[in-house]
Design a protein around this motif. Structure first.
Motif, mmCIF file in Angstrom:
data_model
loop_
_atom_site.group_PDB
_atom_site.id
_atom_site.type_symbol
_atom_site.label_atom_id
_atom_site.label_comp_id
_atom_site.label_asym_id
_atom_site.label_seq_id
_atom_site.Cartn_x
_atom_site.Cartn_y
_atom_site.Cartn_z
ATOM 1 N N LEU A 40 0.833 -1.200 0.000
ATOM 2 C CA LEU A 40 0.000 0.000 0.000
ATOM 3 C C LEU A 40 0.869 1.252 0.000
ATOM 4 O O LEU A 40 0.623 2.207 -0.752
ATOM 5 C CB LEU A 40 -0.935 0.004 1.210
ATOM 6 C CG LEU A 40 -2.067 -1.021 1.229
ATOM 7 C CD1 LEU A 40 -2.823 -0.954 2.559
ATOM 8 C CD2 LEU A 40 -3.031 -0.813 0.075
ATOM 9 N N HIS A 41 1.890 1.257 0.824
ATOM 10 C CA HIS A 41 2.772 2.427 0.884
ATOM 11 C C HIS A 41 3.545 2.615 -0.420
ATOM 12 O O HIS A 41 3.650 3.744 -0.936
ATOM 13 C CB HIS A 41 3.746 2.296 2.052
ATOM 14 C CG HIS A 41 3.172 2.724 3.374
ATOM 15 N ND1 HIS A 41 2.757 4.010 3.616
ATOM 16 C CD2 HIS A 41 2.955 2.029 4.527
ATOM 17 C CE1 HIS A 41 2.298 4.101 4.860
ATOM 18 N NE2 HIS A 41 2.413 2.918 5.432
ATOM 19 N N LEU A 42 4.099 1.536 -0.972
ATOM 20 C CA LEU A 42 4.860 1.657 -2.212
ATOM 21 C C LEU A 42 3.994 2.203 -3.340
ATOM 22 O O LEU A 42 4.442 3.017 -4.160
ATOM 23 C CB LEU A 42 5.438 0.299 -2.606
ATOM 24 C CG LEU A 42 6.571 -0.247 -1.730
ATOM 25 C CD1 LEU A 42 6.955 -1.647 -2.180
ATOM 26 C CD2 LEU A 42 7.779 0.674 -1.757
ATOM 27 N N TRP A 80 -4.883 0.796 -9.236
ATOM 28 C CA TRP A 80 -3.963 -0.094 -8.544
ATOM 29 C C TRP A 80 -4.694 -0.819 -7.429
ATOM 30 O O TRP A 80 -5.810 -0.436 -7.055
ATOM 31 C CB TRP A 80 -2.746 0.657 -8.009
ATOM 32 C CG TRP A 80 -3.043 1.749 -7.003
ATOM 33 C CD1 TRP A 80 -3.341 3.047 -7.280
ATOM 34 C CD2 TRP A 80 -3.070 1.626 -5.575
ATOM 35 N NE1 TRP A 80 -3.546 3.748 -6.114
ATOM 36 C CE2 TRP A 80 -3.384 2.902 -5.059
ATOM 37 C CE3 TRP A 80 -2.851 0.575 -4.692
ATOM 38 C CZ2 TRP A 80 -3.502 3.139 -3.679
ATOM 39 C CZ3 TRP A 80 -2.949 0.812 -3.326
ATOM 40 C CH2 TRP A 80 -3.268 2.084 -2.833
ATOM 41 N N ALA A 81 -4.072 -1.861 -6.922
ATOM 42 C CA ALA A 81 -4.666 -2.633 -5.825
ATOM 43 C C ALA A 81 -3.566 -3.413 -5.127
ATOM 44 O O ALA A 81 -2.473 -3.615 -5.674
ATOM 45 C CB ALA A 81 -5.736 -3.589 -6.345
ATOM 46 N N ALA A 82 -3.861 -3.848 -3.911
ATOM 47 C CA ALA A 82 -2.939 -4.685 -3.144
ATOM 48 C C ALA A 82 -3.745 -5.684 -2.332
ATOM 49 O O ALA A 82 -4.899 -5.425 -1.977
ATOM 50 C CB ALA A 82 -2.059 -3.830 -2.235
ATOM 51 N N ALA A 105 2.368 -10.746 -0.115
ATOM 52 C CA ALA A 105 1.193 -10.054 -0.632
ATOM 53 C C ALA A 105 1.315 -9.890 -2.146
ATOM 54 O O ALA A 105 2.306 -10.276 -2.765
ATOM 55 C CB ALA A 105 1.064 -8.691 0.045
ATOM 56 N N GLY A 106 0.276 -9.308 -2.733
ATOM 57 C CA GLY A 106 0.268 -9.061 -4.166
ATOM 58 C C GLY A 106 0.000 -7.601 -4.457
ATOM 59 O O GLY A 106 -0.528 -6.863 -3.617
ATOM 60 N N ALA A 107 0.359 -7.198 -5.663
ATOM 61 C CA ALA A 107 0.103 -5.833 -6.104
ATOM 62 C C ALA A 107 -0.320 -5.845 -7.563
ATOM 63 O O ALA A 107 0.147 -6.668 -8.358
ATOM 64 C CB ALA A 107 1.346 -4.962 -5.933
#
Length: 440
Positions: free
Chosen positions: A125-127, A253-255, A270-272
């Protein structure tokens, strides 16, 4: 012998067919369901002489039985090859993350180059907010739901502060209507139409962790874009739970994480997702590391990044292989069954549990908070028990009845019938146990 009735044979008592019990009906539903359970492929915690009924997969999924052998293969390669395992292992570590690209894309409805498995959820989320939260004096706000998971709240507040804004002024928290428990998608759309000109970023949970509500990703994304905002999604409770079409929905975008419905282990990777229209945009700010650069030139050890036009460019470091092995195994299992089939079974299980819980709640001062419409929820029902601390209730469910549920204090119990391993009989056990502990 009794005299025969006129014109007929001797009278006989008509046999009455025994009606099945609720438990027998539940077992019958399991026996006849079009998608057999894969429960036997998971390690189920024991209870007394049997197994628990596990409804906490929305917090931590169960361990696949095959995982121990899969991890052993990577440990064997490490022992046998040491550093050469990066290129000579049975699944070479250097390119291991590429094995996950296509199944992860299928899971979230994306194109392969739009996804990458890396890091943990909040790190991703931060990236991604480094790239996609670009506040201006006229458009500084981040829109989230009032019941967002705490880590999302912390993340957006810290991002706002990082840009020099007062989080209390620029974080907008949308709450449900007065007297309602869930945030309606149409209310998010209406807010963006009326007030969206000051919103820089929309970041919502696709499935709300507390209520289990599924938001309309496509409608909200379109409304956010019409208002001039960037739209990102937290899929922590959606990935592996509901069917997703991130590319077609036009999400920016999503995570997501992999330790809930994806059963990849505590704290697993996790995924991005980044929509392909952004992948070649060199103006986007990014934090970079060795794994951000083009793998074809990585070992030239250049001091500057050679960009790649894929989600890989948001990577930082080489991936932890043991965690990645668990994610790969999980994605293989989802590919084998198919998310459409799992989602259909999820609806059947959740509807059956809902019907049972309606009977439990009636007269017991309890209610289901989760939306009733199947298209507005995932594999979760949240039950509010008025005036009771649910901590001791869930402890009793587990220890006395072998039903593992999740307490959200002060008064909500979450039950998630994950279709990969939960059964109709589990649902019957959960409803029966909840009635017993509420009555005591």
């Amino acid at each position: 012998m009794s005299p025969a009735p006129p014109g007929g044979s001797p009278a006989r008592e008509q046999p009455t067919e025994k009606q099945p019990t609720q438990e027998e009906r539940a077992r019958g539903l399991d026996a006849n369901d079009p998608l057999p359970t894969r429960r036997a492929e998971f390690l189920i915690p024991p209870h007394d002489d049997g197994e628990v009924a596990y409804f906490a997969g929305n917090s931590l999924g169960l361990q696949p039985r095959a995982l121990r052998a899969r991890l052993g293969e990577e440990l064997d390669d490490w022992a046998r090859l040491a550093v050469e395992g990066h290129l000579e292992g049975r699944r070479p570590w250097y390119s291991y993350h590429e094995l996950l690209r296509e199944p992860a894309a299928r899971l979230v409805g994306a194109r392969p180059r739009e996804v990458v498995v890396m890091n943990s959820l909040t790190v991703n989320l931060h990236l991604l907010m480094v790239s996609f939260y670009r506040p201006t004096p006229r458009r500084p706000a981040i829109l989230i739901e009032d019941s967002a998971f705490p880590s999302d709240s912390y993340a957006v507040r810290s991002q706002a502060a990082l840009h020099g804004h007062d989080p209390d002024k620029v974080i907008i928290r949308l709450a449900p209507r007065l007297g309602e428990a869930t945030l309606r998608s149409e209310d998010v759309v209406a807010y963006l139409a009326e007030e969206g000109d000051r919103v820089a970023l929309v970041l919502l949970g696709a499935v709300n962790y507390y209520s289990g509500e599924l938001l309309d990703i496509e409608a909200i994304t379109a409304a956010g874009h019409a208002a001039g905002a960037v739209v990102g999604w937290d899929l922590a409770h959606a990935a592996g739970n509901v069917e997703l079409r991130l590319h077609d929905a036009n999400a920016d975008w999503a995570a997501w994480c992999s330790y809930k419905y994806l059963n990849a282990g505590p704290g697993s990777l996790a995924g991005a997702f980044v929509h392909e229209r952004h992948l070649a945009d060199r103006s986007l700010p990014k934090l970079a590391g060795w794994w951000s650069t083009d793998p074809a030139t990585r070992f030239q050890m250049a001091p500057t990044v050679t960009p790649v036009d894929s989600a890989d460019s948001w990577q930082l470091s080489n991936p932890p292989i043991l965690s990645m092995a668990a994610v790969l195994l999980s994605l293989e299992m989802f590919d084998q069954t198919g998310l459409a089939a799992l989602r259909a079974k999820s609806r059947r299980l959740t509807a059956y549990l809902e019907a049972l819980l309606d009977g439990v709640c009636a007269g017991r001062d309890a209610e289901i908070l989760t939306p009733r419409a199947p298209e507005r929820r995932g594999a979760q029902l949240s039950v509010r028990v008025r005036g009771r601390d649910v901590g001791p209730l869930t402890a009793r469910l587990r220890h006395e009845h072998g039903v593992v549920a999740d307490a959200r204090r002060p008064d909500v119990i979450r039950l998630a019938p994950a279709p990969m391993y939960c059964t109709f009989h589990d649902c019957w056990r959960a409803a029966t146990a909840l009635a017993a502990v509420l009555d005591d």
